[in-house]
Design a protein around this motif. Structure first.
Motif, PDB file in Angstrom:
ATOM      1  N   ARG A 186       0.719  -0.969   0.170  1.00 39.30           N
ATOM      2  CA  ARG A 186       0.112   0.143   0.254  1.00 39.30           C
ATOM      3  C   ARG A 186       0.919   1.302   0.074  1.00 39.30           C
ATOM      4  O   ARG A 186       0.614   2.159  -0.554  1.00 39.30           O
ATOM      5  N   ASP A 187       2.026   0.804   0.710  1.00 37.65           N
ATOM      6  CA  ASP A 187       3.469   2.119   0.263  1.00 37.65           C
ATOM      7  C   ASP A 187       3.587   2.971  -1.153  1.00 37.65           C
ATOM      8  O   ASP A 187       4.433   3.635  -1.270  1.00 37.65           O
ATOM      9  N   ASP A 188       3.674   1.446  -1.876  1.00 36.47           N
ATOM     10  CA  ASP A 188       3.818   2.198  -3.152  1.00 36.47           C
ATOM     11  C   ASP A 188       2.739   1.644  -4.136  1.00 36.47           C
ATOM     12  O   ASP A 188       1.844   0.879  -4.686  1.00 36.47           O
ATOM     13  N   PRO A 189       2.270   3.303  -4.661  1.00 33.13           N
ATOM     14  CA  PRO A 189       0.779   3.450  -5.328  1.00 33.13           C
ATOM     15  C   PRO A 189       1.252   2.382  -6.990  1.00 33.13           C
ATOM     16  O   PRO A 189       0.240   2.047  -7.499  1.00 33.13           O
ATOM     17  N   GLU A 190       2.680   1.995  -7.814  1.00 33.55           N
ATOM     18  CA  GLU A 190       2.337   1.439  -8.788  1.00 33.55           C
ATOM     19  C   GLU A 190       2.744  -0.208  -8.072  1.00 33.55           C
ATOM     20  O   GLU A 190       2.245  -1.126  -9.272  1.00 33.55           O
ATOM     21  N   GLU A 191       2.734  -0.308  -7.210  1.00 35.55           N
ATOM     22  CA  GLU A 191       3.307  -2.321  -7.470  1.00 35.55           C
ATOM     23  C   GLU A 191       1.610  -2.815  -6.787  1.00 35.55           C
ATOM     24  O   GLU A 191       0.932  -3.614  -7.076  1.00 35.55           O
ATOM     25  N   LEU A 192       0.689  -1.676  -6.250  1.00 37.10           N
ATOM     26  CA  LEU A 192      -0.519  -1.872  -4.948  1.00 37.10           C
ATOM     27  C   LEU A 192      -1.240  -2.495  -5.922  1.00 37.10           C
ATOM     28  O   LEU A 192      -1.892  -3.485  -6.211  1.00 37.10           O
ATOM     29  N   PRO A 193      -2.373  -2.075  -7.619  1.00 36.16           N
ATOM     30  CA  PRO A 193      -2.736  -2.506  -8.310  1.00 36.16           C
ATOM     31  C   PRO A 193      -2.305  -4.090  -9.027  1.00 36.16           C
ATOM     32  O   PRO A 193      -3.311  -4.655  -8.998  1.00 36.16           O
ATOM     33  N   TRP A 194      -1.091  -4.229  -9.204  1.00 31.49           N
ATOM     34  CA  TRP A 194      -0.476  -5.424  -9.397  1.00 31.49           C
ATOM     35  C   TRP A 194      -0.156  -6.477  -8.036  1.00 31.49           C
ATOM     36  O   TRP A 194      -0.313  -8.010  -8.796  1.00 31.49           O
ATOM     37  N   ILE A 195      -0.112  -6.302  -7.010  1.00 29.78           N
ATOM     38  CA  ILE A 195      -0.034  -7.151  -6.085  1.00 29.78           C
ATOM     39  C   ILE A 195      -1.501  -7.643  -5.594  1.00 29.78           C
ATOM     40  O   ILE A 195      -2.304  -8.894  -6.049  1.00 29.78           O
ATOM     41  N   VAL A 212      -6.129  -3.082  -1.872  1.00 32.92           N
ATOM     42  CA  VAL A 212      -6.494  -1.724  -1.143  1.00 32.92           C
ATOM     43  C   VAL A 212      -6.816  -1.370   0.427  1.00 32.92           C
ATOM     44  O   VAL A 212      -6.437  -1.031   0.770  1.00 32.92           O
ATOM     45  N   SER A 213      -7.781  -2.487   1.167  1.00 29.98           N
ATOM     46  CA  SER A 213      -8.467  -1.832   2.040  1.00 29.98           C
ATOM     47  C   SER A 213      -7.879  -3.322   3.040  1.00 29.98           C
ATOM     48  O   SER A 213      -8.827  -3.150   4.078  1.00 29.98           O
ATOM     49  N   GLY A 214      -7.836  -4.488   2.497  1.00 30.85           N
ATOM     50  CA  GLY A 214      -8.012  -5.783   3.091  1.00 30.85           C
ATOM     51  C   GLY A 214      -9.024  -6.312   3.582  1.00 30.85           C
ATOM     52  O   GLY A 214      -9.463  -7.622   4.118  1.00 30.85           O
ATOM     53  N   SER A 215     -10.249  -5.599   3.010  1.00 31.86           N
ATOM     54  CA  SER A 215     -11.763  -6.450   3.074  1.00 31.86           C
ATOM     55  C   SER A 215     -11.895  -6.486   1.605  1.00 31.86           C
ATOM     56  O   SER A 215     -12.184  -5.594   0.736  1.00 31.86           O
ATOM     57  N   PRO A 216     -12.772  -7.088   1.142  1.00 32.43           N
ATOM     58  CA  PRO A 216     -13.153  -8.781   2.078  1.00 32.43           C
ATOM     59  C   PRO A 216     -11.642  -9.896   1.882  1.00 32.43           C
ATOM     60  O   PRO A 216     -10.533  -9.289   1.434  1.00 32.43           O
TER      61      PRO A 216
END
Length: 145
Positions: free
Chosen positions: A70-79, A129-133
């Protein structure tokens, strides 16, 4: 018989076919293997000592990871994308009757034996993004059907 509006309809719908959809039509098992790779997620999990063995237990382990992505906006969507594909892989491999489907736009989803379709990529992105669900909860719901 020449019916002009059918030609226009066919052109529109043929244009909706993505390369993934075309590949899935030819080799669904091969596409399933490709979707199961999830290299970035597997690498990040391994860094924290979590082994992704395509089991429901591994989904619960992923739910417990600290969300450093979540600290890396480039990695977030790939994860998130990888998490969704991994979730789908676990469902397809462990829930009887579950299989991969590809929507016309190229979005991979999991179809359960009941006919219900789960947009696992969307679930993975929400989780990232949010841990949910939680991934394990999505799996539990799929296993009930």
């Amino acid at each position: 018989m020449n019916i002009p509006f059918l030609d226009n309809w066919r052109k529109r719908h043929e244009a909706d076919t993505s390369p993934l959809t075309a590949a899935f039509d030819r080799d669904p098992e091969g596409v399933g293997q490709l979707l199961a790779e999830c290299e970035l997620l597997r690498a990040r999990a391994q860094e924290t000592g979590v082994e992704l063995d395509d089991s429901p237990r591994s989904l619960a382990a992923l739910d417990q990871l600290p969300p450093r992505w979540r600290d890396d906006p480039e990695e977030l969507p790939w994860i998130g994308n990888d998490a969704g594909l991994y979730l789908g892989t676990v469902i397809v491999r462990t829930v009887p009757g579950a299989c991969w489907r590809v929507w016309p736009g190229g979005q991979p989803v999991v179809r359960l034996a009941s006919g219900r379709e789960i947009d696992v990529v969307e679930a993975g992105l929400d989780w990232a993004v949010s841990g949910s669900p939680e991934l394990s909860h999505v799996y539990a719901e799929a296993a009930e059907f």
